[in-house]
Motif scaffolding. Structure first.
Motif, mmCIF file in Angstrom:
data_model
loop_
_atom_site.group_PDB
_atom_site.id
_atom_site.type_symbol
_atom_site.label_atom_id
_atom_site.label_comp_id
_atom_site.label_asym_id
_atom_site.label_seq_id
_atom_site.Cartn_x
_atom_site.Cartn_y
_atom_site.Cartn_z
ATOM 1 N N GLY A 150 -3.063 -13.362 6.291
ATOM 2 C CA GLY A 150 -2.972 -12.509 7.467
ATOM 3 C C GLY A 150 -1.915 -11.443 7.197
ATOM 4 O O GLY A 150 -0.833 -11.762 6.701
ATOM 5 N N VAL A 151 -2.265 -10.204 7.492
ATOM 6 C CA VAL A 151 -1.370 -9.079 7.213
ATOM 7 C C VAL A 151 -0.960 -8.430 8.524
ATOM 8 O O VAL A 151 -1.814 -8.093 9.348
ATOM 9 C CB VAL A 151 -2.107 -8.010 6.360
ATOM 10 N N ARG A 152 0.346 -8.246 8.721
ATOM 11 C CA ARG A 152 0.818 -7.589 9.944
ATOM 12 C C ARG A 152 1.616 -6.350 9.547
ATOM 13 O O ARG A 152 2.503 -6.433 8.701
ATOM 14 C CB ARG A 152 1.701 -8.561 10.730
ATOM 15 N N VAL A 153 1.293 -5.217 10.146
ATOM 16 C CA VAL A 153 2.044 -3.994 9.846
ATOM 17 C C VAL A 153 2.505 -3.337 11.140
ATOM 18 O O VAL A 153 1.838 -3.407 12.165
ATOM 19 C CB VAL A 153 1.196 -2.968 9.040
ATOM 20 N N VAL A 154 3.680 -2.693 11.066
ATOM 21 C CA VAL A 154 4.187 -1.908 12.195
ATOM 22 C C VAL A 154 4.220 -0.453 11.759
ATOM 23 O O VAL A 154 4.856 -0.120 10.757
ATOM 24 C CB VAL A 154 5.615 -2.352 12.593
ATOM 25 N N ILE A 155 3.450 0.389 12.462
ATOM 26 C CA ILE A 155 3.449 1.814 12.142
ATOM 27 C C ILE A 155 3.742 2.604 13.409
ATOM 28 O O ILE A 155 2.977 2.549 14.373
ATOM 29 C CB ILE A 155 2.085 2.243 11.550
#
Lengths: 444, 466
Positions: free
Chosen positions: B55-60
């Motif tokens: 699972g990949v979580r990114v904050v942009i």
């Protein structure tokens, strides 16, 4: 299809006498938040469930890793487990009847390529509707799930089959505050296609319920008539009836309806059907999780118990045809009989008439804990979070925090006074609003 | 294989930063689960499951996007990253900020003697078969089901901040259910015992006695009445205390529900919410509970005091709710699996013991009820209103200070903040349990939890029944 067929072929090569492979692909979008949208999650999953049979020894194995080496390893492990498993004397064989029913409305291709931006905007609208509804109300939880699933089934008897399905669930919870008073209101919608979701109605109902219940309170206990909202009664039906009409429960002796086939278990105006082909139903699909075509099965006709629900195993054990009710709750589980769309047939009484005919009673709009009811003894229990006191034919003050209880089987036999015409679903259980002659209310 | 995967995941983190992410984390999981079910003396099914993925979580720019995949190829991981970036951008600046806190590097494996997945299938099947047969204690028994559950969960967390935490936990247990019929009345009683352990736990217990005792209770319950509905003084056993605390109070103390104002505990810090005999704790590693030294956001889960001597001291937080409250995460960010994002969840939630013996709790009650958890059917709450409803197991009435007849179909309900205030005695025992057969559900995610406490006495409990 390739992986499923490969697995079946490999199992037979390793000495299995029968084999079945169930491959499930899922693409799921989940968007949620509280006062505003906060999360956007996507899931792409793939998995295979194997059923390997050696004579009467059976093993199940599943894995989410679908490269050739892992699948071969999985098949080998399943065959190994089957070799050491004791024989199941009731085992006959895997399903041999493949085919598709006339089921409609279970797949919406517009959900395959939803634009993420569009999804966020669609969910934005009910949030602002709740905020604008009343200064006392704000949204506290919003959730949208869009699922696209694909299933391929192959076994050592069949050609194999494939289906695609779609699901949408949207829910909203609102909270109202005024002085020291607080209350909540929730609503959800379920559909098999995108355009069926009415976001405006979702927002309005949740807000309305929250505001109306600011001054709700328990009422004194007693026995009185109870009008139960369609979706709540559908949920009760699911909790209390889905187990007892499951052929597996019946054969185990765990169902209170064992030995009751052909007898009167409900009053004459009660008709319950399991309808696997209902257009757009939550449980509608062309074939079940063993590849057997789905169908309509009358369960209760005029109060008489007509049939239980079967998968292939329970059907062959009894020497009858499967009713196409095999279900896997995921590729990793084994098939079990389970209702497709279980429907209490609507009558013709309107909600207004039901209320008008009630001198003193309660209308139950929302409950929690109905799933705590006991399907074996038939003890029905639910805590009313949102209800109304009915007095002299009119809805009056809002009620919360009382417990309704009674016995479901006596209720079916002599308790249902009026059956409404407004069919609605709670997942794959469907019911109109009903009026019950008397239930026990545990109050303040 | 793990090393090459790890370097692949690190490359993906770098790429995420290159695509504009101010923060990114990746969770890899490999989960093994076996469930053996024996029904009426025959093996019904032997299911074995393996689940693996990232699972990949990114904050942009404030938007938090998440995507998962079970495809561990370079392409699969790349696709998941692209989807997460797309999701973050669709959210714009709506997303939830994350508290940047401690950065841990650690690897913890629960110590076990025998890996449950190295035990032969024969041995497991025969254990379950024997226990099932032992439950046929008489003609009243209509149906018996026994399940053996075994799991092993490996989780790796890496983040763009340099965090790297790996935890491996094994959990095993046995579940049993008997349906009995006495004078035309059917009753179903189920119970389980689980422990974070290797196979040695399953070998150490007399399961035949365990299942026979459940049958005895089912027969006793089927032959008993339901209690007259009403309000009673009650002695509550540790299982019901755990259930009640976890469901009715624990969820309300979860930072996300508190922040939105959904919880009855919002804005109540420092208030006396329970009798001063009550202290409530959430703790990651406790005897009998679920082994949880680090959460799914790489934060250490220690001991969090929620209520001390009746006063609300704190809430439980993940990185998001910690940011909202301007505090540190308490290590309660948990995800069901790699396909889900971490949300605020309890770990092992329990009440601290007091000083009363069991007899002392019972002897002052003239007419009341002893609520027991064994055979309980779970519960449901409204955290906004603080209402709860639980179906507890077969229980006993209390008459003139002594345990009297058994009653079945007991359903309790009430308002948690009122119930906690009426606790007038707390036992000196403590029992915390977890389960490999279920867990706690929230926002469509199921996680393993532990709960419990001592026996307690409550002055007023509303009991429904038929």
């Amino acid at each position: 299809m390739e992986v499923a067929e490969l697995a079946v072929k490999r199992a037979l090569e390793l000495g299995a006498t029968e084999a079945e492979a169930y491959v499930q692909r899922a693409k799921i979008i989940r968007v949620g938040g509280s006062e505003e949208i906060e999360d956007f999650n996507t899931v792409e999953s793939l998995g295979i469930g194997l059923r390997v049979v050696l004579g009467r020894r059976i093993a199940n194995y599943s894995t989410s890793i679908l490269d050739e080496a892992e699948v071969e390893g999985a098949v080998a492990k399943a065959v190994k487990i089957a070799r050491v498993s004791p024989e199941d004397p009731d085992w006959r064989r895997l399903n041999r009847r493949f085919g598709e029913s006339q089921a409609q409305g279970y797949y919406d291709d517009s959900l395959e390529a939803l634009d993420y931006q569009e999804v966020v905007e669609a969910l934005e609208s009910p949030l602002s509707l709740v905020r604008d509804y009343d200064p006392r109300v704000k949204p506290t939880r919003v959730f949208l799930t869009v699922g696209v699933t694909g299933v391929s089934i192959a076994n050592s008897y069949g050609e194999g089959c494939e289906r695609k399905e779609t699901y949408v669930v949207a829910s909203m919870r609102a909270k109202a505050k005024e002085g020291g008073l607080e209350s909540t209101g929730s609503e959800y919608q379920q559909a098999r296609s995108w355009r069926e979701i009415d976001f405006e109605e979702l927002a309005t109902k949740a807000s309305e319920r929250a505001v109306k219940f600011l001054r709700a309170r328990p009422i004194p206990g007693g026995r009185m008539p109870v009008i139960i909202r369609n979706r709540i009664f559908a949920s009760i039906l699911g909790v209390l009836l889905s187990g007892p009409i499951n052929a597996d429960w019946v054969q185990k002796g765990a169902s209170p309806l064992s030995n009751r086939l052909g007898t009167q278990i409900a009053s004459e105006d009660v008709h319950i059907i399991d309808d696997g082909v209902m257009e757009g139903g939550w449980g509608t699909r062309p074939f079940d999780d063993e590849g057997h075509p789905t169908q309509r099965t009358p369960v209760v006709e005029g109060g008489i118990l007509r049939s239980f629900l079967y998968d292939n195993y329970t059907a062959l054990k009894e020497g009858v045809e499967s009713t196409g009710n095999a279900q896997r709750r995921g590729y990793w589980t084994t098939p079990q009989p389970s209702p497709s769309n279980l429907i209490l047939r609507p009558g013709g009484v309107s909600f207004e008439e039901m209320v008008a005919e009630t001198r003193e009673g309660i209308y139950v709009e929302e409950t929690i804990g109905e799933w705590l009811s006991n399907p074996v003894s038939g003890n029905l229990n639910a805590t009313v979070t949102h209800g109304y006191l009915v007095k002299e034919g009119e809805l009056t003050e809002p009620v919360k925090g009382v417990v309704i209880s009674g016995n479901f089987y006596s209720l079916l036999k002599e308790g249902i006074e009026l059956v409404g015409g407004d069919l609605q679903g709670s997942m794959n259980y469907y019911s109109p609003t009903v009026k019950i002659r008397q239930l026990t209310i545990a109050g303040k | 294989m793990l090393e090459s995967l790890k370097s692949e995941l690190e490359k993906a983190l770098d790429r995420a930063v290159g695509l504009g992410a101010s923060y990114a984390d990746i969770r890899f999981q490999r989960y093994d689960y076996e469930l053996i079910e024996v029904e009426n003396r025959a093996l019904k099914s032997y299911s074995s499951r393996r689940l693996s993925g990232v699972g990949v979580r990114v904050v942009i720019e404030g938007g938090v996007g998440f995507a998962s995949t079970s495809d561990l190829s370079q392409r699969g991981i790349g696709n998941a990253l692209d989807n997460a970036v797309r999701a973050a951008k669709a959210l714009g600046d709506r997303g939830r900020a994350l508290k940047v806190g401690e950065v841990n590097e650690s690897e913890v494996t629960l110590r076990v003697k025998t890996d449950p997945f190295n035990v032969s299938p024969e041995e497991k099947v025969s254990l379950a078969l024997d226990a099932n047969k032992a439950a046929w204690t008489g003609d009243e028994i209509k149906s018996v089901v026994t399940r053996l559950g075994l799991s092993k969960d490996y989780r790796l967390f890496i983040s763009s901040e340099g965090g790297e935490v790996a935890v491996e936990t094994s959990l095993v247990g046995l579940w049993h259910q008997t349906v009995a019929r006495v004078n035309g009345v059917m009753e179903m009683v189920g119970d389980a015992e689980s422990l974070c352990s290797g196979f040695e736990f399953l070998k150490s217990k007399d399961w035949n006695a365990f299942t026979a005792d459940i049958s005895r209770l089912a027969i006793e319950a089927a032959g008993s009445r339901t209690p007259p509905p009403g309000t009673y003084p009650a002695v509550v056993d540790p299982e019901v205390v755990g259930l009640m605390l976890h469901e009715a109070f624990g969820h309300a103390s979860e930072g996300d529900y508190v922040y939105t104002g959904e919880s009855v505990l919002s804005n109540r810090l420092g208030d006396q919410l329970a009798s001063d005999l009550v202290t409530i704790i959430d703790e990651g590693v406790v005897e009998g509970g679920y082994f949880f030294p680090f959460d799914d956001e790489g934060v250490r889960k220690g001991r969090t005091v929620i209520v001390e001597k009746g006063v609300l001291k704190g809430y439980i937080h993940d990185r998001n709710s910690a940011h909202q409250f301007g505090v540190e995460s308490t290590g309660n960010g948990r995800a069901q699996d790699f396909e889900n994002i971490p949300v605020v969840r309890q770990t092992n939630y329990y009440m601290e013991p007091g000083d009363h013996g069991f007899e002392e709790l019972v002897e002052d009650i003239d007419f009341g009820i002893y609520l027991r958890g064994r055979g309980s059917r779970g519960g449901q709450v409204s955290i906004g209103m603080g209402t709860f409803t639980f179906g507890v197991g077969p229980s006993k009435m209390i008459r003139k200070g002594e345990l009297a007849e058994t009653v079945r179909g007991v359903v309790i309900s009430g308002l948690i903040l009122e119930t906690l205030k009426t606790i007038d005695a707390v036992g000196k025992d403590l029992k915390i349990t977890t389960s490999v057969f279920g867990g706690c559900g929230k926002k469509n995610q199921m996680v393993r939890v532990g709960d419990g406490g001592p026996h307690i006495r409550v002055r007023r409990m509303t009991v429904g029944g038929r």
